[in-house]
Design a protein around this motif. Sequence first.
Motif, PDB file in Angstrom:
ATOM      1  N   ARG A   1      25.234  66.262  24.845  1.00  0.00           N
ATOM      2  CA  ARG A   1      25.912  67.391  25.487  1.00  0.00           C
ATOM      3  C   ARG A   1      27.363  67.003  25.723  1.00  0.00           C
ATOM      4  N   GLY A   2      28.239  67.581  24.933  1.00  0.00           N
ATOM      5  CA  GLY A   2      29.659  67.291  25.095  1.00  0.00           C
ATOM      6  C   GLY A   2      30.186  67.917  26.380  1.00  0.00           C
ATOM      7  N   GLY A   3      31.304  67.403  26.858  1.00  0.00           N
ATOM      8  CA  GLY A   3      31.930  67.969  28.067  1.00  0.00           C
ATOM      9  C   GLY A   3      31.931  66.951  29.192  1.00  0.00           C
ATOM     10  N   THR A   4      33.079  66.823  29.868  1.00  0.00           N
ATOM     11  CA  THR A   4      33.161  65.888  31.001  1.00  0.00           C
ATOM     12  C   THR A   4      32.147  66.291  32.061  1.00  0.00           C
ATOM     13  N   GLU A   5      31.469  65.323  32.582  1.00  0.00           N
ATOM     14  CA  GLU A   5      30.363  65.581  33.507  1.00  0.00           C
ATOM     15  C   GLU A   5      30.823  66.257  34.802  1.00  0.00           C
ATOM     16  N   ASN A   6      29.936  67.092  35.342  1.00  0.00           N
ATOM     17  CA  ASN A   6      30.123  67.668  36.673  1.00  0.00           C
ATOM     18  C   ASN A   6      29.690  66.577  37.662  1.00  0.00           C
ATOM     19  N   VAL A   7      30.619  65.657  37.934  1.00  0.00           N
ATOM     20  CA  VAL A   7      30.233  64.451  38.689  1.00  0.00           C
ATOM     21  C   VAL A   7      29.658  64.784  40.071  1.00  0.00           C
TER      22      VAL A   7
ATOM     23  N   GLY B   1      25.323  75.013  39.684  1.00  0.00           N
ATOM     24  CA  GLY B   1      26.200  74.483  38.640  1.00  0.00           C
ATOM     25  C   GLY B   1      25.759  73.151  38.064  1.00  0.00           C
ATOM     26  N   VAL B   2      24.523  72.759  38.338  1.00  0.00           N
ATOM     27  CA  VAL B   2      24.018  71.522  37.723  1.00  0.00           C
ATOM     28  C   VAL B   2      22.517  71.682  37.450  1.00  0.00           C
ATOM     29  N   GLY B   3      22.107  71.168  36.316  1.00  0.00           N
ATOM     30  CA  GLY B   3      20.692  71.226  35.948  1.00  0.00           C
ATOM     31  C   GLY B   3      20.341  70.015  35.109  1.00  0.00           C
ATOM     32  N   VAL B   4      19.098  69.998  34.669  1.00  0.00           N
ATOM     33  CA  VAL B   4      18.626  68.905  33.810  1.00  0.00           C
ATOM     34  C   VAL B   4      17.806  69.500  32.688  1.00  0.00           C
ATOM     35  N   LEU B   5      17.980  68.926  31.510  1.00  0.00           N
ATOM     36  CA  LEU B   5      16.985  69.139  30.462  1.00  0.00           C
ATOM     37  C   LEU B   5      16.363  67.775  30.187  1.00  0.00           C
ATOM     38  N   TYR B   6      15.050  67.705  30.405  1.00  0.00           N
ATOM     39  CA  TYR B   6      14.307  66.501  30.036  1.00  0.00           C
ATOM     40  C   TYR B   6      13.974  66.631  28.552  1.00  0.00           C
ATOM     41  N   VAL B   7      14.254  65.574  27.795  1.00  0.00           N
ATOM     42  CA  VAL B   7      13.882  65.554  26.366  1.00  0.00           C
ATOM     43  C   VAL B   7      13.089  64.275  26.122  1.00  0.00           C
TER      44      VAL B   7
END
Length: 397
Positions: free
Chosen positions: A233-239, A207-213
């Motif tokens: 990326r909108g949306g409250t973070e998956n803290v 349920g968590v990933g990264v996109l490097y830009v």
Amino acid sequence: MNVVYLDNNATTRVAPEVLDAMLPYFGERYGNPSSMHSFGGEVAREIRKAREHAASLIGAEPDEILFTSCGTESDNAAVRSALESQPEKRHIVTSRVEHPAVRSLAAHLARQGYRVTEVPVDADGILDMDRYEASLTPDTAVVSLMWANNETGVLFPVERAAELAAQHGILFHTDAVQAVGKIPIDMKRNRIDMLSLSGHKLHAPKGVGVLYVRRGTPFKPFLIGGHQERGRRGGTENVPGIIALGKACELAAGKMEDENTRVRALRDRLESGLLERVPNTRVNGNREFRLPNTTSVSFEFVEGEAILLLLNEFGICASSGSACTSGSLQPSHVLRAMGVPFTFAHGSIRFSLSVYNTEEEIDFVLEKVPAVIENLRRLSPYWAEAGAACSGTYTNA
Ligand code: PLP
């Protein structure tokens, strides 16, 4: 029964240190990192640290790290952003052996009118670089090539491929979901524009990933909403997930070299043991240019699913190189793209190891697999026929 888990390319165990780091964010530290008060601000500070750890693992800057929900989202966001930011270009280049997160997306985009080129691989699973170079055109918006293949572990020369794309002014994305944490990656030393990784493949939770830009790369958000992730990326973070991923990246950076040397030795012990003990067995994919933890092994004249079921009875978890399409089991698109002979492709098993595996576990697998294969072959009419033809000679292709 003890579980011998050799399916780490499917998902990994959450490291105990990672679990410890994330748990408070389900409990007492529940603030929203976007809040003005310091209860939320403290969480925002921890997210900043997680971003630094993720960046450091791949030689990036923290502001180049965008947290997502998974590898699939990162892949989709990268390719769609490249297309949206260059609407005049209608061509996508990818390969025949990508994960469905890219391959199915490319097929979907093809149905919407984009032109897609899937570059072939050779019998070793190595990308055909001549065909790749020839596929780059002024109309190409984006190249998406995986760094490491999830079934065979074979590595693509993505840094060289990115260099060629850059010379043509083409954006380059790599799906590095299986590579990050297993091989060194330094984004300062290449021209890759975007890179995907996924937490649950490197001992963080699902349920968590990264996109490097890369700084300066045009980017159009996939999720449009609030100002989180600097509007990308909108949306409250998956803290809890982000904190966990930060910890997993920190651990991977510290231990990668040592641990992967150990994992490679275990993988090689398993692989050579299987080749020695089980006749008519082969390893799929180039054995030099690949991840240290993965082996795709084919046992001729048996079905991968039957092998998995019998291994399951001993608590051994692996996965097969087949996919169920319209009720019939087909060898996977990866093995088909490599031209793995039909009689082998059906009996393919992927074993993928992690730092939690031990020599005892590998020896247990080496004890069980030969008997499993022998039992299945005894029931196989093809094996009886082939056995007669081979008159008992054992060949390890
Ligand atoms: N890309 C590759 C190469 C993978 O192996 C996977 C997962 O197996 C994905 C993408 C998708 O990642 P996720 O499960 O985080 O969506």
